[in-house]
Design a protein around this motif. Sequence first.
Motif, PDB file in Angstrom:
ATOM      1  N   ASP A 219       0.836  -1.202   0.000  1.00 25.49           N
ATOM      2  CA  ASP A 219       0.000   0.000   0.000  1.00 25.49           C
ATOM      3  C   ASP A 219       0.872   1.254   0.000  1.00 25.49           C
ATOM      4  O   ASP A 219       0.558   2.243  -0.674  1.00 25.49           O
ATOM      5  N   LEU A 220       1.965   1.207   0.754  1.00 28.39           N
ATOM      6  CA  LEU A 220       2.855   2.365   0.841  1.00 28.39           C
ATOM      7  C   LEU A 220       3.473   2.693  -0.511  1.00 28.39           C
ATOM      8  O   LEU A 220       3.449   3.851  -0.952  1.00 28.39           O
ATOM      9  N   ILE A 221       4.054   1.697  -1.184  1.00 33.31           N
ATOM     10  CA  ILE A 221       4.742   2.004  -2.441  1.00 33.31           C
ATOM     11  C   ILE A 221       3.749   2.402  -3.536  1.00 33.31           C
ATOM     12  O   ILE A 221       4.085   3.214  -4.410  1.00 33.31           O
ATOM     13  N   LYS A 222       2.542   1.884  -3.468  1.00 31.15           N
ATOM     14  CA  LYS A 222       1.522   2.322  -4.420  1.00 31.15           C
ATOM     15  C   LYS A 222       1.203   3.806  -4.219  1.00 31.15           C
ATOM     16  O   LYS A 222       1.047   4.561  -5.191  1.00 31.15           O
ATOM     17  N   ALA A 223       1.109   4.233  -2.967  1.00 31.14           N
ATOM     18  CA  ALA A 223       0.814   5.635  -2.678  1.00 31.14           C
ATOM     19  C   ALA A 223       1.981   6.538  -3.069  1.00 31.14           C
ATOM     20  O   ALA A 223       1.785   7.621  -3.642  1.00 31.14           O
TER      21      ALA A 223
END
Length: 440
Positions: A219-223
Amino acid sequence: MTDEQIFQDKKAVYYTLGCKLNFSETATINKLLQDAGIRNARRGEEPDVCIVNTCSVTEVADRKCRQAIHRLHKQHPHAFMVVMGCYAQLKPQTVASIPGVDVVLGAEQKKDLLNYLGDLTKKTERGEAFTSALKDIRSFAPSCSRGNRTRYFLKVQDGCNYFCTYCTIPFARGRSRNGSIASLVEDARKAALEGGKEIVITGVNIGDFGRTTGESFLDLIKALDEVEGIERYRISSIEPDLLSDEIIDFVAHSKHFMPHFHIPLQSGCDEVLKLMHRHYDRALFAHKIERIKQLMPNCFIGVDVMVGTRGEMDEYFEDSYQFIKGLDVTQLHVFSYSERPGTKALQIDYAVPPQVKHERSQRLLDLSEEKTHAFYHSFVGQTMPVLLEKPKTGQPMHGFTPNYIRVEVANRPELDNHIVMVHLGEMNEAGDALKGELYG
């Protein structure tokens, strides 16, 4: 007298040992002190404050920390000296007794450094140590800093819950914890506004991101991939059991994440991995490498390997060596096992002799050079985008391709922090970069 008055016109020097995370945290502390009025000492100026950020990954690291403290005290005997970092957390009283040390700060205290400076009067006797017990190291101190580098380092996570038998890092940094995705995205946006082009995602065990907030590393790297202005992201190091196929798939198709992974293996022998209490076997590791190369054939893959750990019999090392030799990886980060007080590895029979450790290290270093040079040479003649960095006076400029090939070009200071197309030539004389010519 207020802090602003105490710190006005004061000067500081900084010395950092260890990992990228340490350098990122030092840069954040530097900014904290500058905001309080303490500027960086210029060449030839006598500092009022010395900040030492330490490492304790090996006994050699401990020794280097002590040597650095002694050297700084000799150079700046009147400067107020603060020592922090992993060695400070693990051996606070030992550090406090070193001549010249005034304050020792543990993992929980270093974020509040300003509260421990007082009026910068040196202690007349031994220094004071301020640390917390392992169970009380809970806070996450954010850090997104550039320092003197082109790349920014974004700390997304701290601490580790793995407790591998050879490692003291969980005792030095505490349990796994992290910032929120929202706050980290905001840090990345600020870096972009400051002109940042590339961010390296750092932490102790970044794949474990989300324990504090209930989020996930994916989720972090997508954001982060959606932040405008940041053109490149690199994942500094991620455990193979936490590098999910979904993460690999996302990086392969993302807009801004580079084809570059650094994955700790430590040993290519399953028996040794069990002794280390690692969370995977070599079959899983091989699967991750195959998956990456299937989706990103040009990907740079760096691998950590430890030699000479307790219990590593000759046949175990040979098994490991042959496994690593067969991996399609780019570079090995080789280091020798070091006995660390309080670790479970000390209970394992058979200590590898120092000379054998050295011989094993050299074999792996030779293998690493062979793999790296082969990878570099496979790109000779291609034209690739390179993010150039400010060179030292009179030196060529250097930068990196998306897949982390180091490139050397003629000095063009105006191109610092610019991505330019470069035609890649042969290896330079130092053997650490490809010579490049600006394209067009």
